[in-house]
Write a protein that holds these residues in place. Structure first.
Motif, mmCIF file in Angstrom:
data_model
loop_
_atom_site.group_PDB
_atom_site.id
_atom_site.type_symbol
_atom_site.label_atom_id
_atom_site.label_comp_id
_atom_site.label_asym_id
_atom_site.label_seq_id
_atom_site.Cartn_x
_atom_site.Cartn_y
_atom_site.Cartn_z
ATOM 1 N N SER A 131 0.836 -1.199 0.000
ATOM 2 C CA SER A 131 0.000 0.000 0.000
ATOM 3 C C SER A 131 0.871 1.250 0.000
ATOM 4 N N PHE A 179 2.211 1.596 -3.729
ATOM 5 C CA PHE A 179 1.210 2.117 -4.664
ATOM 6 C C PHE A 179 0.861 3.569 -4.330
ATOM 7 N N ILE A 217 -4.254 1.811 0.514
ATOM 8 C CA ILE A 217 -3.704 2.716 -0.500
ATOM 9 C C ILE A 217 -4.455 4.044 -0.426
ATOM 10 N N TRP A 226 -8.727 7.467 -8.805
ATOM 11 C CA TRP A 226 -8.667 6.862 -7.476
ATOM 12 C C TRP A 226 -9.534 7.615 -6.478
#
Lengths: 264, 285
Positions: A70, A73, A136, B28
């Protein structure tokens, strides 16, 4: 004189406050009695049994793997994002920074259940993957906030000078800009790794049955009583990190490589 | 001259392809920050059949929920104040001593984190118990014993212990930014120590104070772990209620509704921070 003594006592008291539980746990890791309530004599037994305990070893493995992946990334995504911020219009950048601040300012329990609801709705199977995705997510802001100050300190003319002197944009970036960002990227990575390692709340909501990190394992053990092997493991981890820190601080290093955790 | 680049991006230089660089984080944050938050609102505002309802939010007014929320607010305000009172002198001492920023952050903030936070909080049980470490020391000194385990006092202690670093760091950051010559000027003009503090140092440290308060208040208000570990199982905070709705009762709609109520408090906090802390110096650790 009295003032400085009082100051020293005050700082010492705060440090005792912060470190008393840690000292307690270390003492408990040598306690021969299985309950933490009484002292049953000194033993190194738990340190031996620790390595034979497959459950704890598996949880340790999960914890470290999730923390590493994590952090990795998050560092890549966060760094790329921070670099892209520099060319943005002021307003867009402000929007992005507020989004970045959401996981930082929001309560962990809300972040945890929001991700849980997302995975539930998507029908994703809870387990290693969902924990990793969540970690992440909450790690990216730490990387961005760590690289950002470095980014602001950059002198754009240096990059332009490199371009003028005939470097390709990629070469100019990696030769001139990237080395300046590196300390921020590294401290962002370490921060993310530590945050992931210590997280319980978000993992609690996004983990599946059968997959445990050290935190969730400890939490399920609370009611039955913590296994002393856990104290032994925590003490080992803590002492290892302490020794590493001392070694890093003691070893001579070039001045410009000293990376400060500049986070504001 | 490379003028065109600068014209395109007055805020700084854009490296590589701007859009391609922005895309991953944009994706994201949409997928894992924005959409999940919307899901809380969706679940909180609907019932099991999917129909719109305000019931889950109004459930906060029921006696047991209101009691939990009130206790959470009370305990988190107390621990925020205790943190502020403890942290301010510490931050001032550290600023005056010129302690290196990095070693200080590591020592007070990062290093303890490598010992699991649940274990550190649990260790307070051992320290606080009736026959625990602190009481043994107190009885050795013939002092009255401290009987606070499984009470709200122990929860406050746990909150202060866990969140004190969040208060110290922003305070320290804003105190180190104060120009020493401003303080010297105040002294030269005849202000005594108290006056200098009240009229120069403290007002200049307000951004740090505000962000410290936010950083402590939000996790303290919403914790369920500390109350679980140090408060026995009888004291319920709003965090405990929400956690139980999700993990035991599986009533996600009610849990989401109560979370929306919590988010209102968080939002007030964020707005306050935005007003007082325009440069964003405190939101960073």
């Amino acid at each position: 004189m009295i003032k400085t003594t009082a100051q020293k006592i005050y700082v010492a008291l705060i440090f005792i406050f912060m470190y008393a539980p840690i000292a307690t746990l270390m003492v408990l890791s040598f306690n021969a009695s299985r309950t933490r309530a009484k002292w049953g004599g000194f033993t190194l037994n738990w340190y031996v049994e620790l390595f034979a305990n497959e459950d704890i070893m598996q949880a340790l493995y999960n914890t470290l793997l999730i923390a590493f992946l994590s952090a990795l990334f998050a560092t890549v995504i966060g760094t790329v994002a921070t670099i892209s911020f520099s060319g943005m219009k002021r307003r867009n950048r402000a929007i992005f920074m507020s989004i970045t601040n959401i996981p930082m300012l929001n309560a962990e329990i809300v972040t945890g259940i929001s991700l849980m609801l997302l995975f539930l709705t998507l029908g994703v199977r809870f387990g290693f993957g969902t924990i990793l995705l969540s970690h992440i997510t909450f790690n990216i802001p730490y990387v961005i906030l760590s690289v950002m100050p470095r980014m602001k300190q950059l002198n754009p003319s240096v990059y332009e000078a490199a371009l003028d002197l005939g470097a390709s944009p990629a070469k100019a970036f990696f030769k001139v800009v990237f080395p300046d960002l590196l300390p921020g990227i590294l401290s962002g990575f370490l921060m993310a790794f530590t945050m992931s390692l210590d997280d319980f709340i978000i993992t609690h909501f996004t983990k599946g049955p059968g997959v445990d990190t050290l935190s969730t394992k400890i939490y399920t053990e609370v009611k039955k009583g913590i296994k002393p092997e856990m104290y032994a493991l925590s003490s080992l981890i803590f002492v290892t990190v302490l020794i590493l820190l001392i070694l890093v601080n003691k070893s001579p290093k070039p001045k410009d490589k000293v990376h400060k955790a500049e986070r504001n | 001259m490379n003028k065109p680049v600068r014209k395109k991006a007055p805020a700084g230089v854009s490296y590589f392809n701007q859009k391609a660089m922005t895309a991953p984080y944009l994706f994201w944050s949409a997928a894992f920050i924005i959409i999940p938050l919307c899901m809380i609102f969706y679940y909180g505002l609907t019932d099991r059949s999917g129909a719109f309802t305000l019931e889950n939010i109004l459930a906060i007014a029921s006696p047991e929920h209101a009691k939990a929320l009130w206790l959470s607010i009370l305990l988190s305000i107390i621990s925020t104040l205790v943190c502020l009172v403890l942290a301010y002198p510490l931050a001032m001492i550290l600023t005056a001593k010129n302690v290196s920023h990095q070693s200080f952050i590591v020592l007070i903030f990062i290093l303890p984190m490598w010992m699991n936070f649940l274990l550190r909080t649990l260790a307070w049980q051992t320290l606080l118990e009736k026959t625990g470490v602190i009481n043994s020391i107190l009885s050795f000194l013939h002092l009255p014993s401290l009987d606070i385990i499984n009470t709200p006092y122990a929860i406050v202690l746990g909150m202060v212990y866990n969140f004190l670093p969040f208060m110290v760091l922003p305070l320290y950051n804003s105190l180190t930014k104060i120009d020493p010559s401003v303080v010297n000027a105040a002294r030269d003009l005849g202000a005594n120590g108290v006056q200098t503090f009240c009229r120069v140092i403290f007002p200049l440290s307000i951004p740090g104070v505000i962000s410290g308060i936010t950083m402590v208040f939000v996790p303290a208000l919403t914790t369920f772990v500390i109350s679980n570990l140090l408060g026995g199982s009888k004291i319920l905070l709003i965090g405990n209620v929400i956690e139980q709705e999700f993990t035991q009762a599986s009533n996600w709609h009610l849990g989401s509704g109560l979370s929306i109520v919590l988010m209102v408090f968080i939002l007030i906090n964020m707005v306050l921070t935005a007003i007082f802390d325009k440069k964003g110096e405190g939101t960073a650790l």
